[in-house]
Design an enzyme around this catalytic site. Structure first.
Site, mmCIF file in Angstrom:
data_model
loop_
_atom_site.group_PDB
_atom_site.id
_atom_site.type_symbol
_atom_site.label_atom_id
_atom_site.label_comp_id
_atom_site.label_asym_id
_atom_site.label_seq_id
_atom_site.Cartn_x
_atom_site.Cartn_y
_atom_site.Cartn_z
ATOM 1 N N GLU A 127 0.820 -1.219 0.000
ATOM 2 C CA GLU A 127 0.000 0.000 0.000
ATOM 3 C C GLU A 127 0.853 1.268 0.000
ATOM 4 O O GLU A 127 0.346 2.365 0.217
ATOM 5 C CB GLU A 127 -0.977 -0.012 1.185
ATOM 6 C CG GLU A 127 -2.150 -0.955 0.967
ATOM 7 C CD GLU A 127 -2.762 -0.805 -0.439
ATOM 8 O OE1 GLU A 127 -3.059 0.322 -0.846
ATOM 9 O OE2 GLU A 127 -2.913 -1.833 -1.128
ATOM 10 N N ARG A 165 16.775 8.702 -23.115
ATOM 11 C CA ARG A 165 16.753 9.113 -24.521
ATOM 12 C C ARG A 165 16.999 10.600 -24.727
ATOM 13 O O ARG A 165 17.245 11.032 -25.857
ATOM 14 C CB ARG A 165 15.503 8.638 -25.256
ATOM 15 C CG ARG A 165 14.205 9.006 -24.652
ATOM 16 C CD ARG A 165 13.040 8.352 -25.365
ATOM 17 N NE ARG A 165 12.811 8.936 -26.681
ATOM 18 C CZ ARG A 165 12.917 8.280 -27.827
ATOM 19 N NH1 ARG A 165 13.211 7.021 -27.845
ATOM 20 N NH2 ARG A 165 12.688 8.896 -28.961
ATOM 21 N N ASP A 180 10.417 14.455 -31.239
ATOM 22 C CA ASP A 180 9.406 13.620 -30.589
ATOM 23 C C ASP A 180 8.211 14.450 -30.142
ATOM 24 O O ASP A 180 8.322 15.663 -29.948
ATOM 25 C CB ASP A 180 9.983 12.968 -29.322
ATOM 26 C CG ASP A 180 10.830 11.757 -29.650
ATOM 27 O OD1 ASP A 180 10.579 11.125 -30.684
ATOM 28 O OD2 ASP A 180 11.737 11.464 -28.850
HETATM 29 N N1 SAM Z 1 -1.944 3.031 -1.612
HETATM 30 C C1 SAM Z 1 -1.189 3.822 -2.543
HETATM 31 C C2 SAM Z 1 -1.992 5.056 -2.900
HETATM 32 O O1 SAM Z 1 -3.206 4.977 -2.946
HETATM 33 O O2 SAM Z 1 -1.378 6.102 -3.204
HETATM 34 C C3 SAM Z 1 -0.868 3.031 -3.814
HETATM 35 C C4 SAM Z 1 0.162 1.966 -3.582
HETATM 36 S S1 SAM Z 1 0.555 1.084 -5.054
HETATM 37 C C5 SAM Z 1 -0.482 -0.312 -4.943
HETATM 38 C C6 SAM Z 1 2.147 0.410 -4.689
HETATM 39 C C7 SAM Z 1 3.303 1.196 -5.248
HETATM 40 O O3 SAM Z 1 3.242 1.202 -6.659
HETATM 41 C C8 SAM Z 1 3.383 2.644 -4.860
HETATM 42 O O4 SAM Z 1 3.964 2.821 -3.591
HETATM 43 C C9 SAM Z 1 4.244 3.228 -5.954
HETATM 44 O O5 SAM Z 1 5.626 3.044 -5.700
HETATM 45 C C10 SAM Z 1 3.870 2.390 -7.149
HETATM 46 N N2 SAM Z 1 2.921 3.061 -8.044
HETATM 47 C C11 SAM Z 1 1.635 2.727 -8.237
HETATM 48 N N3 SAM Z 1 1.063 3.524 -9.142
HETATM 49 C C12 SAM Z 1 2.007 4.398 -9.541
HETATM 50 C C13 SAM Z 1 2.015 5.488 -10.461
HETATM 51 N N4 SAM Z 1 0.927 5.836 -11.118
HETATM 52 N N5 SAM Z 1 3.167 6.164 -10.623
HETATM 53 C C14 SAM Z 1 4.268 5.820 -9.936
HETATM 54 N N6 SAM Z 1 4.325 4.806 -9.048
HETATM 55 C C15 SAM Z 1 3.208 4.104 -8.856
#
Ligand code: SAM
Length: 247
Positions: A127, A165, A180
């Protein structure tokens, strides 16, 4: 540029970083990447990295100690801004949390990141992070889009690829990154290659004309048209969605 990545899943990076442009960027010395296994910094004999959230929310959270220990080991200095501890942020590389709550990754941000000699990327899981990681360790938080992934690894790969890039020399003479989409604030227009005719569909004759100036003007016009049609928001508040109709 050197990029350190802290992750619970180091093997995920194997394929993507060993192919194509990312591979070449590393071979030519424009980019080096070090993957650090967060598990090695876990707490206790089971090397625990996560725990249940206080207050009873579902799921698990990454504990602060392993992440702080990993980053302090990578940078070989204290970086956590604990109570009564001061850290000179100006001497630190960006310490970036990948999180859906971060600022959106855009081409402008990619170019900004590419100016730094070093980046530290921290991939979340479960989470996400204990809030103290966000507040007192990270110096930046970046999201790759308004959706939730299972972990930060894919987000880190996207960021690294986009940054690589635009590093000087990485694309070589193949193609300029300046052409790009987003580089000039527009989407790139249509592109064609051989054959000049395929099942009755022809390449626009202007592209075969050899008139470089007219071709450049056509490309600019097409890029504007495509941007108006697909992403009028990129043209600013004065561009109305109705403008997309003028084909
Ligand atoms: N509970 C968190 C929230 O609602 O903000 C989401 C946790 S997600 C299931 C697990 C991890 O995936 C995050 O801590 C992050 O590192 C990564 N992650 C998920 N979506 C992301 C996004 N759109 N951009 C960057 N990292 C992401």
């Amino acid at each position: 540029m050197h990029i350190d990545i802290v992750t619970l899943f180091p093997n995920m990076f194997r394929g993507p970083f060993e192919e194509s442009i990312l591979r070449r960027a590393q071979e030519m010395g424009a980019l080096s990447i070090a993957i650090h296994d967060l598990r090695l910094f876990g707490v206790g004999k089971h090397r625990q990295v996560d725990d249940v959230p206080y207050g009873g929310s579902p799921g698990m959270l990454l504990r602060p100690e392993p992440i702080v220990a990993a980053v302090e080991s990578i940078l070989d200095r204290p970086v956590f801004r604990g109570a009564g501890e001061t850290v000179d942020l100006s001497t630190l590389p960006p310490i970036i949390l990948l999180t859906p709550q971060g600022r959106p990754l855009t081409q402008a941000l990619v170019k900004e990141l590419a100016q730094h000699p070093r980046l530290v990327l921290i991939c979340g899981r479960y989470e996400g992070f204990d809030e103290r990681v966000r507040e007192f360790l990270a110096t930046d938080e970046i999201s790759i889009g308004d959706y939730v992934l299972s972990g930060g690894e894919l987000a880190a790969m996207v960021l690294v690829d986009a940054v690589a890039r635009v590093l000087p020399g990485v694309l070589g003479y193949e193609r300029g990154a300046e052409e790009d989409s987003f580089a000039s604030g527009l989407l790139e227009g249509p592109q064609y290659t051989r054959p000049p005719e395929f099942r009755g569909r022809r390449v626009p004759p202007i592209l075969l004309s050899g008139h470089h100036e007219r071709i450049a003007a056509w490309r600019r016009e097409q890029a504007l048209k495509r941007t108006r049609e697909r992403r009028p928001d990129l043209l600013g508040p004065t561009a109305r969605p109705e403008d997309a109709g003028d084909r």
